[in-house]
Design a protein around this motif. Structure first.
Motif, PDB file in Angstrom:
ATOM      1  N   HIS B  35       0.799  -1.228  -0.097  1.00  0.00           N
ATOM      2  CA  HIS B  35       0.028   0.142   0.037  1.00  0.00           C
ATOM      3  C   HIS B  35       1.025   1.306  -0.088  1.00  0.00           C
ATOM      4  CE1 HIS B  35      -4.224  -1.531   0.839  1.00  0.00           C
ATOM      5  NE2 HIS B  35      -3.540  -2.675   0.918  1.00  0.00           N
ATOM      6  N   CYS B  36       0.535   1.929  -0.647  1.00  0.00           N
ATOM      7  CA  CYS B  36       1.185   3.429  -0.894  1.00  0.00           C
ATOM      8  C   CYS B  36       0.771   4.557   0.164  1.00  0.00           C
ATOM      9  CB  CYS B  36       0.986   3.979  -2.256  1.00  0.00           C
ATOM     10  SG  CYS B  36       1.937   5.752  -2.418  1.00  0.00           S
ATOM     11  N   GLU B  37       1.825   4.835   1.065  1.00  0.00           N
ATOM     12  CA  GLU B  37       1.534   5.850   1.902  1.00  0.00           C
ATOM     13  C   GLU B  37       1.289   7.190   1.534  1.00  0.00           C
ATOM     14  OE1 GLU B  37       4.537   5.310   5.270  1.00  0.00           O
ATOM     15  OE2 GLU B  37       2.745   4.292   6.335  1.00  0.00           O
ATOM     16  N   GLY B  38       1.944   7.476   0.081  1.00  0.00           N
ATOM     17  CA  GLY B  38       1.902   8.512  -0.387  1.00  0.00           C
ATOM     18  C   GLY B  38       0.344   8.890  -0.994  1.00  0.00           C
ATOM     19  N   CYS B  39      -0.087   8.127  -1.717  1.00  0.00           N
ATOM     20  CA  CYS B  39      -1.503   8.163  -2.311  1.00  0.00           C
ATOM     21  C   CYS B  39      -2.731   7.245  -1.744  1.00  0.00           C
ATOM     22  CB  CYS B  39      -1.244   8.131  -3.707  1.00  0.00           C
ATOM     23  SG  CYS B  39      -1.091   6.377  -4.237  1.00  0.00           S
ATOM     24  N   GLY B  40      -2.203   6.183  -0.915  1.00  0.00           N
ATOM     25  CA  GLY B  40      -3.403   5.305  -0.320  1.00  0.00           C
ATOM     26  C   GLY B  40      -3.480   3.993  -1.125  1.00  0.00           C
ATOM     27  N   VAL B  49       8.512   1.277  -6.292  1.00  0.00           N
ATOM     28  CA  VAL B  49       8.001   2.533  -6.552  1.00  0.00           C
ATOM     29  C   VAL B  49       6.476   2.441  -6.519  1.00  0.00           C
ATOM     30  CG1 VAL B  49       8.543   2.736  -9.095  1.00  0.00           C
ATOM     31  CG2 VAL B  49       8.176   5.076  -7.482  1.00  0.00           C
ATOM     32  N   CYS B  50       5.699   3.504  -6.237  1.00  0.00           N
ATOM     33  CA  CYS B  50       4.144   3.435  -6.369  1.00  0.00           C
ATOM     34  C   CYS B  50       4.076   3.789  -7.859  1.00  0.00           C
ATOM     35  CB  CYS B  50       3.555   4.478  -5.576  1.00  0.00           C
ATOM     36  SG  CYS B  50       1.621   4.730  -5.903  1.00  0.00           S
ATOM     37  N   PRO B  51       3.402   3.105  -8.550  1.00  0.00           N
ATOM     38  CA  PRO B  51       3.090   3.669 -10.161  1.00  0.00           C
ATOM     39  C   PRO B  51       2.048   4.678 -10.164  1.00  0.00           C
ATOM     40  CG  PRO B  51       2.095   1.499  -9.783  1.00  0.00           C
ATOM     41  CD  PRO B  51       2.697   1.882  -8.375  1.00  0.00           C
ATOM     42  N   HIS B  52       1.459   4.882  -8.935  1.00  0.00           N
ATOM     43  CA  HIS B  52       0.452   6.114  -9.217  1.00  0.00           C
ATOM     44  C   HIS B  52       1.243   7.444  -8.896  1.00  0.00           C
ATOM     45  CE1 HIS B  52      -2.495   2.999  -9.568  1.00  0.00           C
ATOM     46  NE2 HIS B  52      -1.947   2.294  -8.502  1.00  0.00           N
ATOM     47  N   CYS B  53       2.140   7.705  -7.843  1.00  0.00           N
ATOM     48  CA  CYS B  53       2.423   8.851  -7.432  1.00  0.00           C
ATOM     49  C   CYS B  53       4.012   8.869  -7.265  1.00  0.00           C
ATOM     50  CB  CYS B  53       1.956   9.273  -6.175  1.00  0.00           C
ATOM     51  SG  CYS B  53       2.609   8.352  -4.508  1.00  0.00           S
ATOM     52  N   TRP B  54       4.847   7.661  -7.500  1.00  0.00           N
ATOM     53  CA  TRP B  54       6.066   7.553  -7.495  1.00  0.00           C
ATOM     54  C   TRP B  54       6.700   7.545  -6.052  1.00  0.00           C
ATOM     55  CZ3 TRP B  54       8.982  10.139 -12.196  1.00  0.00           C
ATOM     56  CH2 TRP B  54       8.970   9.720 -13.231  1.00  0.00           C
TER      57      TRP B  54
END
Ligand SMILES: [Zn+2]
Lengths: 406, 140
Positions: B35-40, B49-54
């Motif tokens: 789970h990405c803590e940057g974009c959830g 790396v999160c492909p949605h927000c890097w």
């Protein structure tokens, strides 16, 4: 062709929606030669051996000596760790530009487009574009589980059945979402086979009826045998150079081309691909649209992907391909000539050469050299590519519009 | 699924990106997702790396292990060993409860049929060790 009159600093559309084809297509540089090697079910020589046969034919069709070649590109999934530079050494070519593609079955169209740009930029004068493989079915099955990282790590451990399982998922989704029927998709395989019966180079030339298609052995339900290509050995070649050097009446101009990778984002089994992003720009750049084309050479790893390409390239609305196919004949003499040499489905798939077989067939048709399968009066054609299957689907889409140069 | 496994299944390479998922599956038969803590957003397959927000702030969280079949294929031919002895093999796009899709094998018992829209769940701890990746069965 319409010029972009925009003088404002902000792009008219978001940059991410702009296609490569907006920028440059040459009136001076295009396709001046083409060639195909023999296709074989099992390799009798190396990959470079097939490529050499195709290259010789391409130079002969251009009326040029090999000393004219100072650029080389290659699209192959089996060549690494060798590459375009080592291939130049094998062929005894000293070149000022060398490139290897990474877009699988979409790569050959991209390579030819890049070659036009390379020559326009002064990087080379004549570029030999090659694609092909030396393989048989067993070789292909042995390496498909390592095609790239996400397949090796997250699909092969499930027993994913090669690409057949992934495209079985996509085809079923198209059928359940839009009501597409196998009887409709089968028209693609059946009409292409009719084309292949007029192409002595095709490996699969036995007559095929729709009933044969529908009742073929089940491979990865709903995919059956005649939905699948046969991996084989062979190569294709395209020579890019100054149009004025081609023999009289044999030059083929590139009117528009585009590539798109990783579209749509975040879907594992999408019913669309990158073609829908660049379609409008492609036709705008060419100055004509799908209704003005004399034939289509679409990437036919599976009929369902031909269907999705035709939708995304604007031949019909999304989801309406079933009725569209039912109303058309895709034979060379039909109202929508498709893969006029039989395509990969009937000729066989020579690895990365599967992305170039549509290009060589298009050039053959535009030069009036289609023989028993010649599309009458062929002047304009579309070639599309698809490839680099990874986690669930092919990541790469490409297309090129070609026209007989005057 | 009546055959015992003879030849080994191919395995994912263990990397810093996927090691927690593979370990949790092997040891507990559970699915954990990044789970990405940057974009959830949830992310699969695992990556650095999160492909949605890097963002690189990706944390592992347990998933329910339940989902719905979006589409599927039943693979009869062309399977390498050892899968050929287990044919046909069910392979499905599964919409997970966490809001993302994955492709995974679905075991289909005698008398069952894979259907789009069907609920699926992880095979459970007892069977998990047999399979290299999180594997599902039809939910009952
Ligand atoms: Zn994020």
């Amino acid at each position: 062709m319409s010029q972009s009159p925009s003088t404002s600093r902000a792009p008219a559309r978001p940059v991410s929606d702009r296609a490569v084809s907006d920028r440059a297509v040459s009136d001076r540089i295009g396709i001046i030669g083409y060639g195909s090697s023999a296709y074989e079910k099992s390799p009798s020589r190396s990959e470079a051996g097939y490529m050499a046969e195709a290259a010789r034919a391409a130079l002969a069709s251009a009326g040029l000596e090999r000393s004219a070649v100072d650029g080389i590109s290659v699209s192959s999934t089996t060549l690494p760790p060798d590459n375009a530079v080592t291939l130049a050494e094998t062929f005894g070519l000293s070149v000022s530009w060398a490139s290897i593609g990474n877009a699988g079955g979409a790569g050959a169209v991209v390579n030819v487009f890049d070659a036009v740009h390379a020559i326009e930029a002064g990087r080379a004068s004549h570029v030999l574009c090659l694609a092909g493989a030396a393989q048989d079915g067993a070789f292909f099955r042995g390496r498909i589980g390592r095609f790239n990282g996400s397949i090796g790590d997250y699909l092969a451990p499930h027993g994913f059945g090669g690409m057949n399982g992934l495209f079985g998922i996509i085809q079923r989704k198209h059928m359940q979402t839009y009501g597409t029927k196998r009887e409709q998709l089968g028209r693609i395989a059946v009409d292409q086979r009719a084309n292949a019966r007029r192409n002595e180079a095709a490996l699969l030339r036995k007559e095929m009826t729709l009933e044969d298609y529908l009742t073929a052995p089940l491979i990865a339900d709903p995919i059956r045998l005649f939905d699948c290509v046969m991996p084989c050995s062979g190569a294709e070649a395209i020579l890019v150079g100054p149009l004025e050097e081609a023999p009289s009446g044999k030059a083929v101009a590139v009117r528009a081309a585009a590539e798109r990778h990783n579209h749509p984002l975040g879907e594992v089994s999408p019913l669309r691909g990158g073609w829908e992003v660049f379609r409008d720009d492609l036709y705008e750049t060419a100055g004509f649209g799908p209704g003005d084309l004399d034939f289509v050479q679409a990437y036919d790893d599976y009929p369902i992907m031909v269907a999705i390409q035709l939708e995304d390239l604007g031949f019909c609305a999304k989801g309406e391909i079933g009725p569209f196919l039912a109303e058309r004949r895709m034979t060379f003499d039909g109202d929508l000539p498709l893969n006029t040499g039989g395509g990969q489905l009937s000729c066989g798939q020579t690895g990365g050469g599967g992305g170039m077989i549509g290009l060589t067939e298009a050039v053959r048709q535009l030069r009036g050299e289609g023989g028993a399968r010649q599309v009458a009066g062929a002047r304009r054609g579309l070639v599309s590519g698809y490839g680099m299957v990874a986690y669930g689907h092919g990541l790469s889409a490409s297309a090129m519009i070609l026209e007989r140069a005057q | 699924m009546t055959n015992e496994v003879s030849a080994a299944y191919p395995e994912a390479r263990v990397t810093p990106d996927n090691a927690p998922m593979l370990k949790r599956w092997r040891e507990a038969g559970e699915l954990v997702l990044q789970h990405c803590e940057g974009c959830g957003k949830a992310v699969f397959y695992p990556r650095p790396v999160c492909p949605h927000c890097w963002s690189d702030r990706l944390v592992w969280r347990p998933a329910s292990g339940k989902g719905t079949v979006v589409s599927f294929s039943v693979i009869h031919r062309g399977l390498p060993a050892p899968f050929d002895a287990e044919a046909p093999i069910g392979l499905a796009e599964i919409a997970l409860e966490e809001g993302i899709s994955m492709i995974a094998r679905v075991l289909v018992a005698d008398g069952e049929e894979l259907e789009s829209g069907a609920g699926v769940a992880l095979v459970g701890k007892a069977d998990a060790a047999r399979f290299p990746l999180p594997t599902f069965r039809i939910a009952r």
